[in-house]
Design a protein around this motif. Sequence first.
Motif, mmCIF file in Angstrom:
data_model
loop_
_atom_site.group_PDB
_atom_site.id
_atom_site.type_symbol
_atom_site.label_atom_id
_atom_site.label_comp_id
_atom_site.label_asym_id
_atom_site.label_seq_id
_atom_site.Cartn_x
_atom_site.Cartn_y
_atom_site.Cartn_z
ATOM 1 N N ALA A 35 -5.150 9.465 0.626
ATOM 2 C CA ALA A 35 -5.673 8.364 -0.176
ATOM 3 C C ALA A 35 -4.623 7.260 -0.194
ATOM 4 O O ALA A 35 -3.424 7.522 -0.141
ATOM 5 N N THR A 36 -5.087 6.014 -0.273
ATOM 6 C CA THR A 36 -4.177 4.865 -0.286
ATOM 7 C C THR A 36 -4.566 3.926 -1.414
ATOM 8 O O THR A 36 -5.753 3.737 -1.683
ATOM 9 N N THR A 37 -3.569 3.375 -2.059
ATOM 10 C CA THR A 37 -3.842 2.369 -3.084
ATOM 11 C C THR A 37 -2.738 1.324 -3.062
ATOM 12 O O THR A 37 -1.643 1.558 -2.563
ATOM 13 N N GLU A 38 -3.073 0.154 -3.598
ATOM 14 C CA GLU A 38 -2.091 -0.934 -3.657
ATOM 15 C C GLU A 38 -1.219 -0.746 -4.901
ATOM 16 O O GLU A 38 -1.724 -0.528 -6.002
ATOM 17 N N VAL A 39 0.074 -0.840 -4.709
ATOM 18 C CA VAL A 39 1.006 -0.670 -5.829
ATOM 19 C C VAL A 39 1.880 -1.916 -5.920
ATOM 20 O O VAL A 39 2.413 -2.387 -4.906
ATOM 21 N N SER A 40 1.981 -2.468 -7.100
ATOM 22 C CA SER A 40 2.872 -3.621 -7.293
ATOM 23 C C SER A 40 4.096 -3.172 -8.083
ATOM 24 O O SER A 40 4.072 -2.142 -8.784
ATOM 25 N N TRP A 41 5.128 -3.955 -7.980
ATOM 26 C CA TRP A 41 6.424 -3.579 -8.560
ATOM 27 C C TRP A 41 6.887 -4.706 -9.469
ATOM 28 O O TRP A 41 7.679 -5.563 -9.054
ATOM 29 N N PRO A 42 6.410 -4.758 -10.683
ATOM 30 C CA PRO A 42 6.751 -5.890 -11.553
ATOM 31 C C PRO A 42 8.210 -5.914 -11.995
ATOM 32 O O PRO A 42 8.704 -6.955 -12.408
ATOM 33 N N GLU A 63 -5.315 1.654 -8.876
ATOM 34 C CA GLU A 63 -6.035 2.818 -9.389
ATOM 35 C C GLU A 63 -5.153 4.056 -9.228
ATOM 36 O O GLU A 63 -4.201 4.042 -8.439
ATOM 37 N N GLU A 64 -5.453 5.071 -9.984
ATOM 38 C CA GLU A 64 -4.653 6.306 -9.946
ATOM 39 C C GLU A 64 -4.601 6.847 -8.519
ATOM 40 O O GLU A 64 -5.644 6.981 -7.866
ATOM 41 N N LEU A 65 -3.389 7.103 -8.039
ATOM 42 C CA LEU A 65 -3.247 7.621 -6.680
ATOM 43 C C LEU A 65 -3.312 9.147 -6.736
ATOM 44 O O LEU A 65 -2.315 9.824 -6.989
ATOM 45 N N PRO A 121 0.832 -1.204 0.000
ATOM 46 C CA PRO A 121 0.000 0.000 0.000
ATOM 47 C C PRO A 121 0.873 1.263 0.000
ATOM 48 O O PRO A 121 1.879 1.316 0.700
ATOM 49 N N VAL A 122 0.460 2.214 -0.784
ATOM 50 C CA VAL A 122 1.151 3.506 -0.812
ATOM 51 C C VAL A 122 0.120 4.580 -0.462
ATOM 52 O O VAL A 122 -0.963 4.616 -1.045
ATOM 53 N N THR A 123 0.464 5.386 0.509
ATOM 54 C CA THR A 123 -0.459 6.434 0.956
ATOM 55 C C THR A 123 0.027 7.796 0.479
ATOM 56 O O THR A 123 1.213 8.109 0.590
#
Lengths: 155, 486
Positions: free
Chosen positions: B120-127, B105-107, B76-78
């Motif tokens: 706001a917080t959203t899940e961010v993955s790091w491929p 989703e767009e942060l 999660p990135v806030t």
Amino acid sequence: MTPPRERRYLLGLAVVVAAYAVAVGPLAGIPAGLATAAVGYWLGTPYAVAAGHVLLLPIFPDGAHPLSVGLVEAGFLALLVFESPATPAPRRFATAGVAAAAGLGALAWGLGATQSVPVAAAVLLLAFGATVYGLHRYGLLATGGLTTTDTPTEP
Amino acid sequence: MYPTRRSWAVAGLVAAVAALAVAVARPLLLGGAAVAGGWFLARQAAFVRALEDAAADLSVEQSPTRLGVRTTTSTPVTLAARLAEPSTLELSVRAGLPTAAAADEELELDMEPGETDRAATTEVSWPTAGRHRFGPATLSATDGWFRDSVPIGSGPTVTAEPPGPRNVHVGEGGDRLASAYGEHEAGRQGSGLEPAELREYVPGDTADNIDWKATARLASPHVREYEAETERRTLLVADHRGALATGRPGETKLDYLREVALATAASTRELGDPLGLLAVGDAGVTGRIEPASSPRTYVSVRRRLLDMEPTVPEDPPSTVSGRSAPDATAGGAADLRRTIADLEADDAFSRQLRPFYAGRQGYRERFDDDPLYAAVRAAQGRTTGRLWTVIFTDDAAPDELRETVTVARESGEVLVLLAPTVLYEPGGLADVEAAYDRYVAFEGFRRELSGMDRVRALEVGPGDRLSTVLSAGRSRRSRSTRGEFA
């Protein structure tokens, strides 16, 4: 478009009507002033300014007395000041508006008296465009919009 | 700063009034253009001022919950924005997510005029693996007449690592190795740049070595000596046969050994030593890079190590650098058998050579079929001078490894990095007592290798699993101690 409807703005429109009445005379000035105020009320100040000046053409078919024109312009400047509380930076808006209008007006007046109308119009538009661009550049500098960022990802 | 459609309309109005003044030849209208233009400029100046204030009052924080992540995970990135004073502008703040990050989703968060605090917080993955630096957040503002975007603050850096071993233990008997792999000291003086000592001149020293300043200072001839610059030719022997695939995905023997091999290669590069690689699969040598200290060689070794996958016995040797893989396994034993057959004749020549070949027959036949042994032997045959051989393998074939090490140490020191199978088998710790017994057996083998001259053997494995096994051993010992005293 939703023009500012605060009481102050209505007061400003009343000042415009009064300015027209004084400058032109109540018979022609009040209807012209009311028409100008209506345009300002529905469309906003710049449209009121444009409409008010166009309405002056038939009123002064042979040219206007400088005092009359000065009174009308003072009415519009007052409208601009009365509108300022509804803007994001009221003091900046009022001072910049009065200064810019006075500066551009003086330029137009001076050029109109000495040069042909096309030359005066061209210089006025050039001055206007240059000031807009200068403010744009100032905005970039003041807000840090000119800073660059590094590449965000490294292997 | 960009004008909105409303602003363009007013600018057009200014131009239109000026044009009308020209058309009707009435300078009076120029006054209208001037006042309308003044209004436009005032609006622009007010926006700039308001944006300046908002940018100064706004503090933005982009905070991922973790700064070190795996490429297979998301975090999660806030994004939090706080205004010291409410703004009259409509604001929106967008996070400066790195290009390589993928967000659900767009942060972004919007702040209405008057609002001072939003998050706001959203899940961010790091491929993608690597260091990903957040860019500054972007503040977008509008008053309906103008809009603009400015960068705000700075962002953290997230390091995404590929899935792999997490807790790599390298050591002896459960004790972690303290020093970095590959460090070496010359321990002698010679030509170099680092001053070592100042000593009095003795007959035999060349005049070039005399330190004249020291001689003048000390009133007798003195010689300054320097640390000798040495280089250790290093050959990494990476076993990537099928047996090295044991372990959970991303945590196989090969994965752990690869980590250590990469660290060794990096250390070697740092020291400027020549580095080579010998990759051994089930069917023979799959890659060979001769020891060299060029940057290209270091890169090639690293790339080859990263690309290495466990082979299966049916796999033919692959092609490396446009050459077919060498014949380390093929031909050796067969050639020997053919040679002995040729010596069946009863002539003096055959009689003389037959005992020599007969004595070596078992040894060669036994190990020529083994790719690791054959590869190392072939590499030793090509090598001139001293070589530090680092073998990365497991304990699946102790006899073969013992002989391989014996061959390798002929040309210098040998370091063996061993992956104990018991620490990798998925169900290997189900019976932890049995696992401990197997680990003890492994440790015995490791010590045996370490006991050989010029050989050092280290274990490589997951630290947590090794701790589990070792604590089982400690429990057993304490139980037996209590039993003795009971």
